[in-house]
Design a protein around this motif. Structure first.
Motif, PDB file in Angstrom:
ATOM      1  N   ASN A  78       0.817  -1.219   0.000  1.00 36.86           N
ATOM      2  CA  ASN A  78       0.000   0.000   0.000  1.00 36.86           C
ATOM      3  C   ASN A  78       0.846   1.262   0.000  1.00 36.86           C
ATOM      4  O   ASN A  78       1.930   1.306   0.576  1.00 36.86           O
ATOM      5  CB  ASN A  78      -0.878   0.036   1.255  1.00 36.86           C
ATOM      6  N   LYS A  95      -2.262   6.421   3.093  1.00 33.66           N
ATOM      7  CA  LYS A  95      -2.719   7.802   3.083  1.00 33.66           C
ATOM      8  C   LYS A  95      -2.607   8.417   4.472  1.00 33.66           C
ATOM      9  O   LYS A  95      -2.290   9.595   4.625  1.00 33.66           O
ATOM     10  CB  LYS A  95      -4.183   7.863   2.626  1.00 33.66           C
ATOM     11  N   ASN A 149      -4.138   2.659   0.050  1.00 30.75           N
ATOM     12  CA  ASN A 149      -4.797   2.895  -1.231  1.00 30.75           C
ATOM     13  C   ASN A 149      -5.389   1.617  -1.821  1.00 30.75           C
ATOM     14  O   ASN A 149      -6.324   1.677  -2.628  1.00 30.75           O
ATOM     15  CB  ASN A 149      -3.827   3.538  -2.227  1.00 30.75           C
TER      16      ASN A 149
END
Length: 311
Positions: A140, A143, A279
């Protein structure tokens, strides 16, 4: 694997106890692990193992290939950790304070000397979160990471929501053994900052200078603040939050009024939770009791196993 254990507090004693009790099953599954020597400056309750009050005896023992550092702090623990890695011995630690302040140097030393530095127990105690970030979710682009990372503060805030003042809630936490006699690192958010700093390093490869982290604790919250939030369907949580915008890493610790539809809203009492927003995987949450001798010892032992298995 030949171990030296430094620090016979609650976690250290539980590490020795579990390794001893599980020896037959453990050795059959993953190979032999032997505790050669244990060290503590106060106690000689070594459960029958070779005892010393001088940690240098462990560092200088050529038979020992892995050192377990469980004394905490950044004084002797820093010297022990550097010497361990420079001696080309693996290091297992639960010391978030040490890693938040000196992690860059220690990770670099481990790489330079081709040894392992494992630290699962440094964040969340027995909640497995370090390994999943490194091994399961690493693909990933994260975020955001945020979490309730201090059970003492979460307990105090829960009791304040039930009607206690801050001072009474802190006193109750101390009586129940959830808060230290000097709770400064907890209530002022420093402990949370140590932990979110380590998680951010895992996610984005950057260990931020600790002085650059914005830290606000819970000691400024009043009963009235809690009641106002409650009347609006909100609940205060001390959150450690880290964000990376592709250029800059920002980390902060502060009490946040959390909404009912958020995953962290229902995490109460001494429980901890870490929320990762990736993500590919979206939001993933890790939840459990963040402290306690057996829980933290289990995380330490998982790191020992990984090293023994070549992980």
């Amino acid at each position: 694997m030949k171990l030296g254990v430094i620090g016979l507090g609650t976690v250290g004693m539980n590490v020795i106890k579990i390794l001893t009790e599980e020896k037959d099953r453990r050795n059959k599954e993953i190979g032999d692990i032997e505790i050669l020597k244990v060290c503590d400056i106060k106690s000689d309750n070594s459960m029958g193992y070779d005892f010393t009050d001088n940690y240098k005896e462990i560092l200088d023992d050529p038979r020992i290939d892995t050192v377990v550092e469980l004394i905490g702090g950044v004084g002797a623990a820093y010297d022990i950790s550097k010497s361990t890695l420079n001696s080309k011995k693996n290091l297992v630690t639960a010391n978030k304070h040490l890693l938040a302040l000196h992690g860059k140097e220690l990770f670099s030393l481990a790489e330079k000397n081709n040894v392992k530095l494992q630290y699962e127990a440094s964040v969340g105690g027995g909640i497995p979160v370090i390994s999943p970030i490194k091994e399961n979710l690493f693909v990933n682009n994260f975020k955001n990471i945020r979490g309730i990372l201090n059970g003492t503060c979460n307990y105090i805030l829960t009791k304040m929501e039930e009607g206690m003042s801050y001072s009474k809630a802190l006193e109750d936490a101390q009586l129940k053994g959830y808060a230290e006699a000097d709770p400064t690192f907890d209530v002022k958010g420093v402990d949370t900052a140590h932990k979110i700093s380590i998680l951010a390093h895992l996610a984005w490869g950057e260990l931020k200078e600790f002085s650059e982290i914005s830290i606000v604790g819970i000691d400024g919250l009043t009963k009235n603040d809690i009641e106002i939030a409650k009347s609006n369907g909100l609940r205060y949580k001390l959150l450690g939050e880290a964000n990376f915008d592709g250029c800059e890493l920002s980390i902060r610790v502060a009490p946040v009024a959390v909404k009912k539809d958020e995953l962290l809203y229902s995490v109460n009492g001494v429980y901890n939770a870490v929320e990762l927003d990736g993500n590919y995987t979206g939001k993933t949450i890790f939840y459990g009791e963040g402290a306690g001798g057996n829980a933290t010892a289990t995380a330490v032992i998982s790191d020992i196993y990984k090293i023994n298995l070549g992980g």
